[in-house]
Design a protein around this motif. Structure first.
Motif, PDB file in Angstrom:
ATOM      1  N   TRP A 178       1.271  -1.087   0.233  1.00  0.00           N
ATOM      2  CA  TRP A 178       0.222   0.091  -0.301  1.00  0.00           C
ATOM      3  C   TRP A 178       0.700   0.689   0.007  1.00  0.00           C
ATOM      4  O   TRP A 178       2.054   1.416   0.803  1.00  0.00           O
ATOM      5  N   SER A 179       0.591   2.401  -0.448  1.00  0.00           N
ATOM      6  CA  SER A 179       0.587   3.660  -0.651  1.00  0.00           C
ATOM      7  C   SER A 179       0.372   4.735  -0.110  1.00  0.00           C
ATOM      8  O   SER A 179      -0.790   5.019  -0.534  1.00  0.00           O
ATOM      9  N   ARG A 180       0.862   4.957   0.963  1.00  0.00           N
ATOM     10  CA  ARG A 180       0.389   5.815   2.001  1.00  0.00           C
ATOM     11  C   ARG A 180       0.092   7.741   1.465  1.00  0.00           C
ATOM     12  O   ARG A 180       1.360   8.472   0.955  1.00  0.00           O
ATOM     13  N   PRO A 181      -0.295   8.005   1.853  1.00  0.00           N
ATOM     14  CA  PRO A 181      -0.646   9.866   1.067  1.00  0.00           C
ATOM     15  C   PRO A 181       1.175  10.475   1.353  1.00  0.00           C
ATOM     16  O   PRO A 181       0.832  11.556   0.852  1.00  0.00           O
ATOM     17  N   ASP A 182       1.698  10.608   2.513  1.00  0.00           N
ATOM     18  CA  ASP A 182       2.441  11.428   3.030  1.00  0.00           C
ATOM     19  C   ASP A 182       4.256  11.206   2.037  1.00  0.00           C
ATOM     20  O   ASP A 182       5.150  10.672   2.266  1.00  0.00           O
ATOM     21  N   GLY A 184       5.427   7.211   1.236  1.00  0.00           N
ATOM     22  CA  GLY A 184       5.470   5.569   2.237  1.00  0.00           C
ATOM     23  C   GLY A 184       4.815   4.580   1.388  1.00  0.00           C
ATOM     24  O   GLY A 184       3.846   5.133   1.117  1.00  0.00           O
ATOM     25  N   SER A 185       4.976   3.512   2.132  1.00  0.00           N
ATOM     26  CA  SER A 185       4.517   2.359   2.143  1.00  0.00           C
ATOM     27  C   SER A 185       4.492   1.638   3.278  1.00  0.00           C
ATOM     28  O   SER A 185       5.143   1.268   3.638  1.00  0.00           O
ATOM     29  N   PHE A 186       4.026   0.478   2.999  1.00  0.00           N
ATOM     30  CA  PHE A 186       3.439  -0.655   3.934  1.00  0.00           C
ATOM     31  C   PHE A 186       3.212  -1.834   3.813  1.00  0.00           C
ATOM     32  O   PHE A 186       2.290  -1.373   2.116  1.00  0.00           O
ATOM     33  N   GLN A 188       0.812  -5.650   4.074  1.00  0.00           N
ATOM     34  CA  GLN A 188       0.164  -6.348   4.215  1.00  0.00           C
ATOM     35  C   GLN A 188      -0.111  -7.499   4.027  1.00  0.00           C
ATOM     36  O   GLN A 188      -0.321  -8.459   3.107  1.00  0.00           O
ATOM     37  N   MET A 225      -7.491   1.607   1.895  1.00  0.00           N
ATOM     38  CA  MET A 225      -5.905   1.322   2.100  1.00  0.00           C
ATOM     39  C   MET A 225      -6.332   0.573   3.873  1.00  0.00           C
ATOM     40  O   MET A 225      -7.121   1.700   4.290  1.00  0.00           O
ATOM     41  N   ASP A 227      -5.706   0.267   7.833  1.00  0.00           N
ATOM     42  CA  ASP A 227      -4.932   0.875   9.212  1.00  0.00           C
ATOM     43  C   ASP A 227      -3.081   0.469   9.349  1.00  0.00           C
ATOM     44  O   ASP A 227      -3.559  -1.051   9.547  1.00  0.00           O
ATOM     45  N   PRO A 228      -2.081   1.478   8.707  1.00  0.00           N
ATOM     46  CA  PRO A 228      -1.187  -0.133   9.090  1.00  0.00           C
ATOM     47  C   PRO A 228      -0.319  -0.731  10.613  1.00  0.00           C
ATOM     48  O   PRO A 228      -0.253  -1.719  10.124  1.00  0.00           O
TER      49      PRO A 228
END
Length: 241
Positions: A178-182, A184-186, A188, A225, A227-228
Motif C-alpha cells: 500500500w502507498s500512503r498519502p505521505d 511512504g508505503s507499508f 499487508q 487502504m 490502518d497500518p
C-alpha cells in the motif's frame, strides 16, 4: 558449513565509569573485552541459547536482551538491531556501524548510553530450518526487490510470477504493498484469494527456504487502504524466546 566456526566481531561504545562492572567476560557463545573507549565483542556460536549472550552483556553492565533468530544462509552470524521497542528518548545516541575489512560474518561498532535504563534488543542470526520463516530487519524496498535468480518479477502480473515460482517448486506468499498519502508505503500479508491474477507484482523477497513472498500493488477491487497499525505483523524483537 559449521556455523560454530563463524565469529562475529562487534565493538560496543559506551561511557564507562571508573569502577563498576567487569571489564571482560567470556563463555561458549561470546567473549567481551573492554578497550579504551568500547567493548570488543566476538560471537563464537550464533546458534547458542540467547541467555548465554545476555549473561555476557549483563556482566559488563549493559541492559540488553538478545534473541537468536532464524535467517537466510548469507546472514548467519550477523547482528540485528539494536532496537529500542519503546522508543529512544534519552541523551546521546544508539546505533550500529559496520566496519570493514571484516574476516567474520559481521564486524562493527554499536553505541548506546551506558546508563540507558530501557529495553534494548539485539538479534543474532542462526541458520533457519527447512521452511522456517527468515527474520529480515531491512524494510522492504518499494523500488522493487528481486528474489529469483535470472527472473525479474517487477512489473509482471501475479499469474505470470506464480507460474514461474511453481515451475521452480517454490511456494508463494502474498503481501499487498500500500502507498500512503505521505509518500511512504507499508505491506499487508494476505491470503492468496485476496490477490487477483492480473494485479501487478512490485517485487519479491525470500520468505523461507521454500517460499517467496510477492509484494503486489493493490488493483481494482482491493478495497480501501487499511490502518497500518491494525495489519502490522509482530517483529522479531517482539517475539518470545
Amino acid at each position: 558449513m559449521a556455523v560454530t566456526a563463524l565469529a562475529v566481531a562487534v565493538a560496543i561504545g559506551v561511557g564507562l565509569a571508573p569502577v563498576g562492572p567487569a571489564t571482560q567476560y567470556a563463555n561458549a557463545a561470546v567473549s567481551i573485552k573492554k578497550a579504551d573507549d568500547h567493548f570488543s565483542v566476538t560471537i563464537t556460536d550464533p546458534t547458542a541459547d540467547h541467555r548465554r549472550f545476555e549473561e555476557a552483556f549483563r556482566a559488563v553492565g549493559l541492559n540488553v536482551r538478545v534473541k537468536v533468530v532464524p535467517v537466510a544462509p548469507n546472514a548467519v552470524g550477523t547482528l540485528l538491531g539494536p532496537i529500542v521497542p519503546e522508543g529512544f528518548t534519552r541523551h546521546g545516541s544508539i546505533g550500529v556501524k559496520a566496519v570493514t575489512p571484516c574476516a567474520s560474518a559481521f564486524c562493527g561498532k554499536v553505541w548506546m548510553p551506558a546508563d540507558f535504563p530501557g529495553r534494548v534488543v539485539f538479534g543474532v542470526g542462526r541458520p533457519a530450518g527447512p521452511g522456517e520463516p527468515y527474520v529480515d530487519d531491512r524494510p522492504y524496498d518499494p523500488s522493487g526487490e528481486e528474489a529469483l535468480d535470472g527472473y525479474t518479477v517487477h512489473g509482471k502480473t501475479v499469474s505470470a510470477v506464480r507460474a514461474e515460482l511453481h515451475r521452480r517448486g517454490l511456494k508463494v506468499g502474498h503481501r499487498l504493498l500500500w502507498s500512503r498519502p505521505d509518500g511512504g508505503s507499508f505491506d499487508q500479508p494476505v491470503p492468496a484469494d485476496r490477490i487477483k491474477n492480473d494485479w501487478i507484482v512490485n517485487g519479491s523477497r525470500d520468505h523461507s527456504s521454500d517460499t517467496v513472498d510477492l509484494y503486489v500493488v493493490p488493483g481494482p477491487g482491493a478495497g480501501p487502504m487499511p490502518d497500518p497499525l491494525k495489519v502490522a505483523t509482530p517483529q522479531w524483537y517482539d517475539l518470545t524466546g
